[in-house]
Each structure stands twice: as structure tokens, then as C-alpha cells.
Scaffold this motif. Structure first.
Motif, PDB file in Angstrom:
ATOM      1  N   THR A  60       1.298  -1.227  -0.073  1.00 45.98           N
ATOM      2  CA  THR A  60      -0.169   0.464   0.467  1.00 45.98           C
ATOM      3  C   THR A  60       0.964   1.023  -0.151  1.00 45.98           C
ATOM      4  O   THR A  60       0.383   2.464  -0.842  1.00 45.98           O
ATOM      5  N   ALA A  86       2.336   1.643  -2.963  1.00 43.08           N
ATOM      6  CA  ALA A  86       1.312   2.105  -4.182  1.00 43.08           C
ATOM      7  C   ALA A  86       0.784   3.332  -4.023  1.00 43.08           C
ATOM      8  O   ALA A  86       0.919   4.337  -5.262  1.00 43.08           O
ATOM      9  N   ALA A  87       0.845   3.881  -2.859  1.00 39.50           N
ATOM     10  CA  ALA A  87       0.217   5.785  -2.529  1.00 39.50           C
ATOM     11  C   ALA A  87       1.796   6.221  -3.226  1.00 39.50           C
ATOM     12  O   ALA A  87       1.621   7.638  -3.362  1.00 39.50           O
ATOM     13  N   THR A  88       2.701   5.841  -3.362  1.00 35.10           N
ATOM     14  CA  THR A  88       4.292   7.201  -3.992  1.00 35.10           C
ATOM     15  C   THR A  88       3.685   7.021  -5.360  1.00 35.10           C
ATOM     16  O   THR A  88       4.612   7.837  -6.305  1.00 35.10           O
ATOM     17  N   ARG A  89       2.967   6.129  -6.433  1.00 30.12           N
ATOM     18  CA  ARG A  89       3.026   5.999  -7.620  1.00 30.12           C
ATOM     19  C   ARG A  89       1.409   6.237  -7.484  1.00 30.12           C
ATOM     20  O   ARG A  89       1.164   6.936  -9.330  1.00 30.12           O
ATOM     21  N   LEU A  90       0.653   6.161  -6.964  1.00 31.77           N
ATOM     22  CA  LEU A  90      -1.176   6.588  -7.650  1.00 31.77           C
ATOM     23  C   LEU A  90      -1.674   7.244  -6.762  1.00 31.77           C
ATOM     24  O   LEU A  90      -1.874   7.950  -5.666  1.00 31.77           O
ATOM     25  N   SER A  91      -2.879   7.533  -7.179  1.00 32.88           N
ATOM     26  CA  SER A  91      -3.468   8.511  -6.909  1.00 32.88           C
ATOM     27  C   SER A  91      -4.680   7.441  -5.547  1.00 32.88           C
ATOM     28  O   SER A  91      -4.182   6.369  -5.605  1.00 32.88           O
ATOM     29  N   MET A  92      -5.539   8.085  -4.264  1.00 36.32           N
ATOM     30  CA  MET A  92      -5.941   8.168  -4.109  1.00 36.32           C
ATOM     31  C   MET A  92      -6.852   6.763  -3.556  1.00 36.32           C
ATOM     32  O   MET A  92      -6.794   5.488  -3.599  1.00 36.32           O
ATOM     33  N   THR A 118      -5.000   3.137  -4.580  1.00 37.43           N
ATOM     34  CA  THR A 118      -4.252   3.207  -3.079  1.00 37.43           C
ATOM     35  C   THR A 118      -4.871   2.589  -2.219  1.00 37.43           C
ATOM     36  O   THR A 118      -4.541   1.543  -1.745  1.00 37.43           O
ATOM     37  N   VAL A 132      -5.264  -0.865  -3.692  1.00 41.26           N
ATOM     38  CA  VAL A 132      -4.587  -2.200  -3.917  1.00 41.26           C
ATOM     39  C   VAL A 132      -4.633  -2.122  -2.715  1.00 41.26           C
ATOM     40  O   VAL A 132      -4.159  -3.475  -2.576  1.00 41.26           O
ATOM     41  N   GLY A 133      -4.718  -1.458  -1.962  1.00 44.01           N
ATOM     42  CA  GLY A 133      -4.376  -1.536  -0.568  1.00 44.01           C
ATOM     43  C   GLY A 133      -4.969  -3.004   0.557  1.00 44.01           C
ATOM     44  O   GLY A 133      -5.095  -3.756   0.740  1.00 44.01           O
TER      45      GLY A 133
END
Length: 99
Positions: free
Chosen positions: A71, A74-80, A83, A86-87
Motif C-alpha cells: 500500500t 502504491a501510494a507513491t505511484r497512484l492517486s487515493m 491506492t 490496492v491496499g
């Protein structure tokens, strides 16, 4: 069949959730927010997400720790929204596979 008490609890929780979301729009619909207030309103969803996942930082469950790492990545690459998806998906799959 779902128990009537459980159904009532689900309906009431959904209603309260909806009312809190719509309440902000109703109370702020005729107001112009300052830049500072706008920044606070934009940061609130991230703060809520952090408060939900923060207990996993001290978890001893390997599935939770791996899901947390995924997670964060993912937060470093995707929007909220992606993320969060994915989490949730990684936590579900890893908990199923690792117990």
C-alpha cells in the motif's frame, strides 16, 4: 437469510455515513473557504486513511505487514482511490494466503 437486527444495523450505519458526507456539503454550500480551510478539507481523506492503516505498522502478522508495504508503494505511484483498492485487495489476498 440475514438477521433483522444485523440488517437494521447495516441500514443505520449506511444512513449515518451518508448523512455525515452530505452534511458537509449542506453546511458549506454557500460559503467561500479560505485557502487554509481548503487545504485542510483536501488533506482530511488522507488523514482518515492513515488512521485506518496505522495500527498495521505495529502488527506482528506478516500478511498485514506485506499489505502495508504494498500500500505504501502504491501510494507513491497512484492517486487515493487506486491506492485504497490496492491496499484492500492486497490485504485480502495476503490474509487468505498467509493466514
Amino acid at each position: 437469510m440475514i438477521d433483522q437486527i444485523n440488517l437494521l444495523a447495516i441500514v443505520l450505519m449506511a444512513s449515518v455515513t451518508y448523512l455525515t458526507r452530505i452534511g458537509g456539503y449542506v453546511m458549506l454550500r454557500n460559503r467561500t473557504l479560505s485557502p487554509r480551510a481548503t487545504a485542510v478539507m483536501e488533506a482530511a481523506p488522507g488523514c482518515v486513511l492513515i488512521s485506518v492503516i496505522a495500527p498495521d505498522f505495529v502488527s506482528d502478522n506478516p500478511a498485514d505487514l506485506l499489505a502495508l508495504a504494498i500500500t505504501v508503494l502504491a501510494a507513491t505511484r497512484l492517486s487515493m482511490l487506486p491506492t485504497v483498492i490496492v491496499g484492500i485487495a492486497s490485504a485480502g489476498v495476503l490474509r487468505h494466503l498467509l493466514g
